[in-house]
Design a protein around this motif. Structure first.
Motif, mmCIF file in Angstrom:
data_model
loop_
_atom_site.group_PDB
_atom_site.id
_atom_site.type_symbol
_atom_site.label_atom_id
_atom_site.label_comp_id
_atom_site.label_asym_id
_atom_site.label_seq_id
_atom_site.Cartn_x
_atom_site.Cartn_y
_atom_site.Cartn_z
ATOM 1 N N ILE A 87 8.230 17.022 7.258
ATOM 2 C CA ILE A 87 9.643 16.789 7.548
ATOM 3 C C ILE A 87 10.559 17.377 6.485
ATOM 4 O O ILE A 87 11.671 17.816 6.787
ATOM 5 C CB ILE A 87 9.891 15.276 7.731
ATOM 6 N N ASN A 113 14.372 15.851 13.999
ATOM 7 C CA ASN A 113 15.567 15.464 14.739
ATOM 8 C C ASN A 113 15.392 15.746 16.214
ATOM 9 O O ASN A 113 15.856 15.016 17.077
ATOM 10 C CB ASN A 113 16.775 16.252 14.233
ATOM 11 N N ASP A 122 12.558 2.288 21.596
ATOM 12 C CA ASP A 122 11.888 1.593 20.506
ATOM 13 C C ASP A 122 11.233 0.314 20.991
ATOM 14 O O ASP A 122 10.110 -0.016 20.612
ATOM 15 C CB ASP A 122 12.924 1.247 19.439
ATOM 16 N N LEU A 168 9.808 -1.222 2.782
ATOM 17 C CA LEU A 168 9.175 -0.212 3.632
ATOM 18 C C LEU A 168 10.176 0.818 4.143
ATOM 19 O O LEU A 168 9.792 1.907 4.549
ATOM 20 C CB LEU A 168 8.460 -0.870 4.820
ATOM 21 N N ASP A 207 6.266 -5.871 12.209
ATOM 22 C CA ASP A 207 6.791 -4.885 13.144
ATOM 23 C C ASP A 207 8.156 -5.282 13.668
ATOM 24 O O ASP A 207 9.054 -4.449 13.805
ATOM 25 C CB ASP A 207 5.813 -4.767 14.314
ATOM 26 N N LEU A 242 10.950 -4.605 11.401
ATOM 27 C CA LEU A 242 11.297 -3.189 11.278
ATOM 28 C C LEU A 242 11.846 -2.613 12.585
ATOM 29 O O LEU A 242 12.243 -1.442 12.634
ATOM 30 C CB LEU A 242 10.056 -2.396 10.877
ATOM 31 N N ALA A 243 11.882 -3.439 13.618
ATOM 32 C CA ALA A 243 12.202 -2.932 14.954
ATOM 33 C C ALA A 243 13.512 -2.164 14.971
ATOM 34 O O ALA A 243 14.535 -2.624 14.464
ATOM 35 C CB ALA A 243 12.269 -4.087 15.952
ATOM 36 N N GLY A 244 13.461 -0.973 15.540
ATOM 37 C CA GLY A 244 14.662 -0.176 15.677
ATOM 38 C C GLY A 244 15.070 0.541 14.408
ATOM 39 O O GLY A 244 16.003 1.353 14.408
ATOM 40 N N LEU A 245 14.395 0.266 13.332
ATOM 41 C CA LEU A 245 14.771 0.892 12.064
ATOM 42 C C LEU A 245 13.697 1.859 11.572
ATOM 43 O O LEU A 245 13.997 2.885 10.959
ATOM 44 C CB LEU A 245 14.984 -0.191 10.993
ATOM 45 N N PHE A 246 12.453 1.488 11.860
ATOM 46 C CA PHE A 246 11.370 2.252 11.251
ATOM 47 C C PHE A 246 11.312 3.688 11.765
ATOM 48 O O PHE A 246 11.274 4.635 10.980
ATOM 49 C CB PHE A 246 10.037 1.541 11.505
ATOM 50 N N ARG A 247 11.303 3.862 13.062
ATOM 51 C CA ARG A 247 11.190 5.224 13.581
ATOM 52 C C ARG A 247 12.355 6.111 13.160
ATOM 53 O O ARG A 247 12.114 7.224 12.680
ATOM 54 C CB ARG A 247 11.006 5.224 15.103
ATOM 55 N N PRO A 248 13.574 5.664 13.299
ATOM 56 C CA PRO A 248 14.671 6.542 12.846
ATOM 57 C C PRO A 248 14.568 6.896 11.361
ATOM 58 O O PRO A 248 14.864 8.016 10.967
ATOM 59 C CB PRO A 248 15.931 5.708 13.123
ATOM 60 N N LEU A 250 11.727 7.024 9.632
ATOM 61 C CA LEU A 250 10.553 7.863 9.434
ATOM 62 C C LEU A 250 10.842 9.297 9.862
ATOM 63 O O LEU A 250 10.444 10.249 9.194
ATOM 64 C CB LEU A 250 9.384 7.307 10.254
ATOM 65 N N PHE A 251 11.540 9.441 10.974
ATOM 66 C CA PHE A 251 11.813 10.785 11.482
ATOM 67 C C PHE A 251 13.062 11.397 10.850
ATOM 68 O O PHE A 251 13.488 12.469 11.248
ATOM 69 C CB PHE A 251 11.943 10.743 13.007
ATOM 70 N N GLY A 252 13.641 10.691 9.903
ATOM 71 C CA GLY A 252 14.742 11.288 9.159
ATOM 72 C C GLY A 252 16.061 11.236 9.870
ATOM 73 O O GLY A 252 17.031 11.843 9.415
ATOM 74 N N GLU A 253 16.113 10.560 10.992
ATOM 75 C CA GLU A 253 17.392 10.503 11.676
ATOM 76 C C GLU A 253 18.360 9.599 10.912
ATOM 77 O O GLU A 253 19.533 9.926 10.768
ATOM 78 C CB GLU A 253 17.199 9.965 13.096
ATOM 79 N N ARG A 298 22.267 -5.053 7.769
ATOM 80 C CA ARG A 298 21.537 -4.589 8.961
ATOM 81 C C ARG A 298 20.108 -5.127 8.951
ATOM 82 O O ARG A 298 19.596 -5.615 9.966
ATOM 83 C CB ARG A 298 21.539 -3.055 8.951
#
Lengths: 226, 226, 226, 226
Positions: free
Chosen positions: A135, A143, A185, B119, B185, B188-194, B196-199, B208
């Motif tokens: 990344i 993105n 999600d 995390l 999990d 972290l819901a709704g926060l982890f993927r964004p 991780l993927f840098g969004e 938050r």
DNA sequence: TATGAATGAGGGTTCATTCAT
DNA sequence: TATGAATGAACCCTCATTCAT
């Protein structure tokens, strides 16, 4: 933008209209392009980005180095094209679904199942792992998973939500794109991290996904349904 | 065990009690060890695993190649030690919390906040990205995040849950480890993927996270509380 | 077989009949192969196996590292190819001699002279020194000097002896291969060790070798002649 | 002369006469010196010169790096000392023999047996292989095997021959040193090369050596006896 | 005096990319 | 246009030697 930004060119579908006969222009033969992508996908998914060598890829794809570099500017560009292809394939499925004009709840449910099934598949998980691993070198690529272009998954779904609001099926919402991501999600909740970190070795069974999505739909409708 | 397993040695904390004076034994000076880990963490987090070169690391850490290889037997071992250090730091915080004997709900809340905050921090996100990127080469390392050793985060929390069950505060549960992971999990819901993927470029603001954790605690208590 | 065994591939002479025009396939251009072998031989003979660096060799051979590793899979393989080339060159001379159908005694004499002259030459002595020095790592290579393959020197000579036995020129003998080795040893008697240990700085003069071989032939005929 | 020439210093036996009490001077404790040589010999013989690391040697010898470098200037010097020790051990045996004043023929025979038995032993063969392998870097070391110093094997034997000439037991001879070497060569005939190249895996049995030496003595006496 | 931690040049090998054919 | 041989910088890692303790 980064040099990765250029890759949009090689990523866009080749336009063969100028060469109805004879040999396609350099780097424009869509069959050869797919052939390269297939070979490269196989190698990248098996080895990871850095460990995959361009030699491996040419061998697997059955093309020469020179040809490879005609179709794709470099290793990053090639990898980006693979990821884009995967993404577009899912988008196409989702687009087909939305075109079916099913009921709202059925649409939500099918949408979630398709999304989760694909994002948790072995191929997609491996692709996402690699994307995450590189990344820093290719931030655009990550993105890409979220919301690029008007036909991206989240935007597509957000448009659908907007229409449902106008139809009075859903409450008005401020940021439909954000909400559509949250829905995604929710469909992956409890499954994505274990899959990504390799704790869950196999994709979850269909029933597991379906139950997850049902819950997601229920929560979504509780929050936004009318 | 795998060769990665050996790294536990270089990972274990040096025992300085025997060497109050004089020069520490080779590979046993905890200060130098930390110095190397700091430098390596900086480089790894900035470049990723493959793109980080051992030369870069020696330069950043201010030690020679030879010294580096006295403390860590190879690049993988060094990286594993960094990840282990991060993990242990979080575990220590969580352990402190559980030792405080707060009320169940307060404990759940604090636990979730600490977990999510750490995390989702830049350092941890970068570490997790790299771990995910090299998962095929170092699968043990990813497992490490979940439940290895009796003091691992999920096990620690599962033990706590068991005790609460015995105290009659929670309903009996089959698989406390699984449930403790699900709770994580949820936090972290709704926060982890964004992230991780840098969004989501920055860690989410405290509020938050707190809101997320509150929801997670409420859901948890609805399901398992008495 | 051992990994050294593979080297037979890169050792076998390239077959140029299929590529009269155009660029030769990777690792198949016999001219470049010889060029590399020449450069490598020069360096190996000057420095010994371990002290010779692949960088030195590329410089001397005038090829790049990459090219070198296309033709030879590693340092050992490259060295083995050099030794094999030397060995084959001598075998060819000996085969030519045997094809001449000279008288038995003349054949023995010429055989001994060719053998001794070559094995005591500076190039061969240096090669043998290195082979001896790396014998623990490449034991096959040393064996190669004695009797591998039906066309090896000792076997070739043993076949000749058998024929002479059938013609009634020599007494029956149990182990012709052993005897042919002993004959070779006799031709080198008193010369090999001083050359090998560097005490005799130059190859012995032709007359010296001839006298040695005459003695060897006489002893041989006394023992096995009819 | 080469830097190897200096090694004569560390090779000469330590002279402890100045330190009757207390700790020996740096690098002068003969017990520690032997201890180092034993360890180094073990490692060198097992691994060869380049593959043996000074670390391995210190570990095997049970001394520290610093100590090692007090006793021996460098790796080459250490190796030279081992070879010299082996050589001196054989010379001592031969000297003892000559002091016994046996008959000429018995002396020749015993001399040959001792020489061949030792030079063909596993330890000596391994030592000679290594010496040969590094001959370009340490040419003096190989010479050492032949005729250095008045007490070297060949000189010792040549002196003996001279005395026998004076006693009228042997014909006058021009170059007794050369002849003594030839006698040694004769004792090893047919055995040395197969051992050196690893074809003969074990030292030859005593009877084989004895027969070889008997032949050598007979030839010698035929040529030079009276 | 003896120790062994530290050094850093140099080792063999790989591989993304280029360009003559 | 397509090929694949060639390039050479950069990789991870080792180890003879030094010198502060």
């Amino acid at each position: 933008m980064t040099e990765f930004g250029d890759s949009a060119d090689s990523t866009s579908v080749a336009k063969p209209e100028c060469q109805p006969f004879g040999r396609p222009a350099a780097g424009e033969d869509p069959i050869k392009r797919e052939q390269i992508l297939d070979g490269a996908q196989c190698i990248f998914m098996r080895m990871g980005f850095d460990a995959a060598s361009m030699n491996d890829i040419t061998r697997e794809a059955g093309v020469s180095k020179g040809t490879l570099y005609v179709y794709f500017k470099n290793k990053e560009d090639l990898f980006a094209a693979i990821i884009t292809r995967q993404k577009l394939a899912i988008y196409a499925l989702l687009e087909d679904l939305l075109a079916k004009k099913l009921s709202l709840e059925e649409t939500l449910y099918q949408f979630g199942v398709i999304l989760a099934t694909h994002l948790l598949s072995e191929k997609a998980i491996r692709g996402q792992r690699i994307v995450i691993g590189v990344i820093d070198r290719m931030p655009e690529l990550a993105n890409t998973f979220f919301a690029h272009g008007p036909n991206s998954g989240p935007n597509m779904f957000a448009n659908y939500l907007h229409k449902q609001v106008e139809l009075g099926k859903l409450k008005p919402m401020d940021d439909a794109v954000l909400i559509s991501r949250q829905f995604g999600d929710l469909c992956l909740a409890g499954l994505f991290r274990p899959r990504l970190f390799g704790e869950m070795k196999e994709p979850p069974p269909a029933e597991r996904i379906e139950k997850n999505v049902e819950t997601a739909v229920r929560l979504f409708m509780n929050a936004y349904g009318r």
